[in-house]
Design an enzyme around this catalytic site. Structure first.
Site, PDB file in Angstrom:
ATOM      1  N   VAL A  38      80.508  70.501  78.082  1.00 20.57           N
ATOM      2  CA  VAL A  38      81.691  70.409  77.213  1.00 20.57           C
ATOM      3  C   VAL A  38      82.487  71.704  77.351  1.00 20.57           C
ATOM      4  O   VAL A  38      82.006  72.784  77.004  1.00 20.57           O
ATOM      5  CB  VAL A  38      81.289  70.183  75.746  1.00 20.57           C
ATOM      6  CG1 VAL A  38      82.536  70.084  74.868  1.00 20.57           C
ATOM      7  CG2 VAL A  38      80.432  68.927  75.617  1.00 20.57           C
ATOM      8  N   ASP A  39      83.714  71.564  77.866  1.00 26.26           N
ATOM      9  CA  ASP A  39      84.552  72.747  78.140  1.00 26.26           C
ATOM     10  C   ASP A  39      85.891  72.584  77.419  1.00 26.26           C
ATOM     11  O   ASP A  39      86.763  71.835  77.871  1.00 26.26           O
ATOM     12  CB  ASP A  39      84.761  72.898  79.646  1.00 26.26           C
ATOM     13  CG  ASP A  39      85.497  74.177  80.000  1.00 26.26           C
ATOM     14  OD1 ASP A  39      85.858  74.943  79.077  1.00 26.26           O
ATOM     15  OD2 ASP A  39      85.709  74.427  81.207  1.00 26.26           O
ATOM     16  N   THR A  40      86.042  73.288  76.296  1.00 29.26           N
ATOM     17  CA  THR A  40      87.286  73.181  75.519  1.00 29.26           C
ATOM     18  C   THR A  40      88.448  73.888  76.209  1.00 29.26           C
ATOM     19  O   THR A  40      89.599  73.762  75.779  1.00 29.26           O
ATOM     20  CB  THR A  40      87.094  73.785  74.123  1.00 29.26           C
ATOM     21  OG1 THR A  40      86.694  75.164  74.249  1.00 29.26           O
ATOM     22  CG2 THR A  40      86.040  73.030  73.338  1.00 29.26           C
TER      23      THR A  40
END
Length: 250
Positions: A147-149
């Site tokens: 998960v890469d914001t």
């Protein structure tokens, strides 16, 4: 009687005149005069030379003395100025070193205090934090999702798309270059897939890159987080959507 006297006088006078006007006598007198005059001139010249030499010597001595005094004065002044400048330079160096040391000590104290504040109030910032990973399933195959914001789009590598049996869905019209930390070739895009996350079907589209350097099978970008209304609960270390909590994995 009178006539006899006058006659004797005349003879004597004439005799004197004849002697005076004798050429040899006149020449002798003239020669002697010239010699005397030359000697006088020589004496005068010698005397003048001596006086001039003496006067020049005195003047030279006076000038030399005056010049030496002036030169010595200038040299002494220059030497004093150089010594003064050297002392001032040494003093300034000492003062600057002392000032720098004081400033360094003050800055060190400030930095140490700043570190203590961070350690007390936000200790997580001082240590390496784990990235956010979750687990999912595509076509009955377990996958690890990063998960890469900070990523605008969700992505998957071509090899992983092929491994999970979804490479046939790649739309190669959407090829190009991905800009970020460096550049990556975009082969195309899969517009819609479903990923089973804890019995919830996560709906998303992914860009297919020739290769991606991540420790996961797929990257979940901000586009998927928004479209699925996913929240990140850092306190409980999980993703939250539709009342489902998906825990982070190490």
């Amino acid at each position: 009687m009178t006539d006899v006297i006058y006659n004797d006088f005349d003879e004597n006078f004439n005799s004197i005149l004849n002697n005076i006007y004798d050429p040899e006598i006149l020449d002798s007198i003239l020669t002697q005069y010239i010699l005397d005059n030359n000697q006088t001139n020589e004496l005068n010249t010698e005397l003048n030379n001596e006086l001039n030499n003496e006067l020049n010597t005195e003047l030279n001595n006076e000038l030399n003395t005056e010049l030496n005094n002036e030169l010595n004065t200038e040299l002494n002044n220059e030497l004093n100025n150089n010594q003064t400048n050297e002392k001032n330079t040494e003093l300034n160096t000492v003062l600057n070193n002392e000032l720098n040391n004081n400033q360094t000590n003050e800055l060190t104290n400030i930095i140490n205090f700043n570190y203590e504040l961070a350690y007390e109030r936000i200790p997580e910032s001082l240590f390496e934090c784990n990235m956010i990973y979750i687990e999912g399933i595509i076509n009955n195959k377990k996958i690890k999702i990063f998960v890469d914001t900070g990523a605008q789009h969700s992505i998957i590598s071509y090899n992983k798309a092929k491994e999970f049996g979804i490479d046939y869905l790649i739309d190669k019209r959407f090829n190009g270059m991905a800009q970020g930390v460096g550049q990556q070739e975009i082969i195309g895009r899969i517009h819609y897939i479903e990923v089973n996350v804890d019995d919830y079907m996560l709906q998303l589209g992914v860009s297919v890159l020739k290769d991606i350097n991540i420790q996961a099978d797929m990257l979940l970008g901000i586009d998927t987080l928004i479209s699925n209304n996913i929240n990140i609960d850092f306190q409980n270390k999980c993703l939250v959507f539709h009342n489902i909590k998906i825990p982070f994995i190490n």
